[in-house]
Design a protein around this motif. Structure first.
Motif, short mmCIF file in Angstrom:
data_model
loop_
_atom_site.label_atom_id
_atom_site.label_comp_id
_atom_site.label_asym_id
_atom_site.label_seq_id
_atom_site.Cartn_x
_atom_site.Cartn_y
_atom_site.Cartn_z
N PRO A 43 0.96 -1.19 0.17
CA PRO A 43 -0.09 0.08 -0.17
C PRO A 43 0.80 1.36 -0.16
O PRO A 43 2.00 1.18 0.71
N SER A 44 0.50 2.23 -0.58
CA SER A 44 1.05 3.64 -0.67
C SER A 44 1.24 4.22 0.58
O SER A 44 0.32 3.82 1.73
N GLY A 45 2.02 5.15 0.86
CA GLY A 45 2.27 5.98 2.22
C GLY A 45 2.93 5.02 3.29
O GLY A 45 3.53 3.88 3.14
N THR A 46 2.93 5.75 4.49
CA THR A 46 3.60 5.00 5.73
C THR A 46 2.70 4.38 6.58
O THR A 46 3.23 3.63 7.41
N ALA A 47 1.42 4.35 6.39
CA ALA A 47 0.62 3.54 7.27
C ALA A 47 -0.74 3.67 6.70
O ALA A 47 -1.02 4.51 5.53
N GLY A 48 -1.72 2.85 7.03
CA GLY A 48 -3.20 2.93 6.40
C GLY A 48 -3.09 2.39 4.77
O GLY A 48 -2.02 1.76 4.37
N ASN A 49 -4.13 2.86 4.31
CA ASN A 49 -4.18 2.53 2.76
C ASN A 49 -4.40 0.85 2.40
O ASN A 49 -4.10 0.72 1.32
N LYS A 50 -4.35 0.03 3.20
CA LYS A 50 -4.34 -1.50 3.03
C LYS A 50 -5.38 -1.84 2.14
O LYS A 50 -5.36 -2.84 1.56
N ASP A 51 -6.45 -1.02 1.82
CA ASP A 51 -7.40 -1.54 0.98
C ASP A 51 -7.06 -1.50 -0.52
O ASP A 51 -7.50 -2.03 -1.30
N GLU A 52 -5.97 -0.91 -0.76
CA GLU A 52 -5.16 -0.85 -2.14
C GLU A 52 -4.79 -2.13 -2.44
O GLU A 52 -4.46 -2.63 -3.63
N CYS A 53 -4.34 -2.95 -1.24
CA CYS A 53 -3.68 -4.24 -1.69
C CYS A 53 -4.38 -5.25 -0.83
O CYS A 53 -3.75 -5.56 0.34
N PRO A 54 -5.59 -5.91 -1.14
CA PRO A 54 -6.24 -6.84 -0.36
C PRO A 54 -5.28 -7.96 0.39
O PRO A 54 -5.60 -8.43 1.66
N CYS A 55 -4.60 -8.72 -0.54
CA CYS A 55 -3.84 -9.62 -0.10
C CYS A 55 -3.02 -9.19 1.06
O CYS A 55 -2.78 -10.09 2.10
N TYR A 56 -2.30 -7.99 0.87
CA TYR A 56 -1.33 -7.49 1.89
C TYR A 56 -2.26 -7.31 3.16
O TYR A 56 -1.66 -7.81 4.38
N ARG A 57 -3.11 -6.75 3.12
CA ARG A 57 -4.23 -6.47 4.33
C ARG A 57 -4.38 -7.66 4.90
O ARG A 57 -4.72 -7.59 6.20
N ASP A 58 -4.97 -8.50 4.27
CA ASP A 58 -5.51 -9.86 4.83
C ASP A 58 -4.67 -10.89 5.40
O ASP A 58 -4.83 -11.82 5.94
N LYS A 59 -3.19 -10.79 5.24
CA LYS A 59 -2.24 -11.56 5.85
C LYS A 59 -2.14 -11.28 7.21
O LYS A 59 -2.21 -10.45 7.85
N THR A 60 -2.23 -12.58 8.20
CA THR A 60 -2.41 -12.54 9.53
C THR A 60 -1.29 -13.64 9.92
O THR A 60 -0.93 -14.46 9.32
N THR A 61 -0.81 -13.35 11.38
CA THR A 61 0.00 -14.33 11.95
C THR A 61 -0.71 -15.15 13.12
O THR A 61 -1.57 -14.38 13.70
N GLY A 62 -0.46 -16.02 13.30
CA GLY A 62 -1.14 -16.84 14.37
C GLY A 62 -2.93 -17.20 14.05
O GLY A 62 -3.20 -16.86 13.21
N GLU A 63 -3.37 -17.70 14.89
CA GLU A 63 -4.79 -18.09 14.91
C GLU A 63 -5.60 -17.64 16.36
O GLU A 63 -4.56 -17.65 17.42
N GLY A 64 -6.68 -17.43 16.38
CA GLY A 64 -7.43 -17.14 17.62
C GLY A 64 -6.90 -16.03 18.12
O GLY A 64 -6.98 -15.11 17.49
N ALA A 65 -6.82 -15.85 19.52
CA ALA A 65 -6.59 -14.83 20.07
C ALA A 65 -5.20 -14.11 19.60
O ALA A 65 -4.92 -13.10 20.04
N ARG A 66 -4.19 -14.87 19.36
CA ARG A 66 -2.93 -14.15 18.74
C ARG A 66 -2.77 -13.74 17.44
O ARG A 66 -2.09 -13.39 17.17
N LYS A 67 -4.14 -14.02 16.81
CA LYS A 67 -4.05 -13.62 15.41
C LYS A 67 -4.07 -12.05 15.39
O LYS A 67 -4.82 -11.49 15.93
N ARG A 68 -2.99 -11.47 14.42
CA ARG A 68 -2.92 -10.13 14.16
C ARG A 68 -2.45 -9.94 12.75
O ARG A 68 -1.71 -10.68 12.22
N PRO A 69 -2.54 -8.55 12.24
CA PRO A 69 -2.01 -8.30 11.20
C PRO A 69 -0.57 -8.68 10.91
O PRO A 69 0.27 -8.40 11.75
N LYS A 70 -0.22 -9.18 9.84
CA LYS A 70 1.21 -9.56 9.80
C LYS A 70 1.88 -8.39 8.79
O LYS A 70 3.09 -8.39 9.33
N CYS A 71 1.31 -7.73 8.00
CA CYS A 71 1.94 -6.80 7.31
C CYS A 71 1.94 -5.59 7.66
O CYS A 71 0.77 -5.22 8.17
N PRO A 72 2.77 -4.40 7.91
CA PRO A 72 2.86 -3.30 8.39
C PRO A 72 2.20 -2.37 7.61
O PRO A 72 1.80 -2.42 6.42
#
Length: 93
Positions: A64-93
């Motif tokens: 995604p463009s910029g230094t933060a946000g804009n993740k809708d520009e790249c759904p694959c990037y936006r939807d990558k996560t680490t872990g499962e369940g309670a530890r699941k969080r976005p992987k890509c900055p």
């Protein structure tokens, strides 16, 4: 004796070529390196940001463009996560 010298030389050359191609394959692409440098330019954990951005960029072929946000520009990037369940969080900055 000459056969051993030739074989040894060939082996050394092979190892040198193999190690240099390994370094090239481990390096990021120019596209990802450039995009991630921009994306992570203001990150407090710059090295971690570059690492995860590079992984995500290689998988998704976009950042995604910029230094933060804009993740809708790249759904694959936006939807990558680490872990499962309670530890699941976005992987890509």
């Amino acid at each position: 004796m000459k056969l051993h010298g030739t074989t040894t030389l060939a082996l050394i050359l092979f190892l040198l070529l193999a190690s240099s191609s390994l370094q090239v394959s481990m390096a990021g692409s120019e596209f990802c390196d450039g995009k991630c440098a921009i994306r992570c330019s203001k990150a407090s954990r710059h090295d971690d940001c570059l690492k995860y951005c590079g992984i995500c960029c290689a998988d998704c072929n976009c950042v995604p463009s910029g230094t933060a946000g804009n993740k809708d520009e790249c759904p694959c990037y936006r939807d990558k996560t680490t872990g499962e369940g309670a530890r699941k969080r976005p992987k890509c900055p």
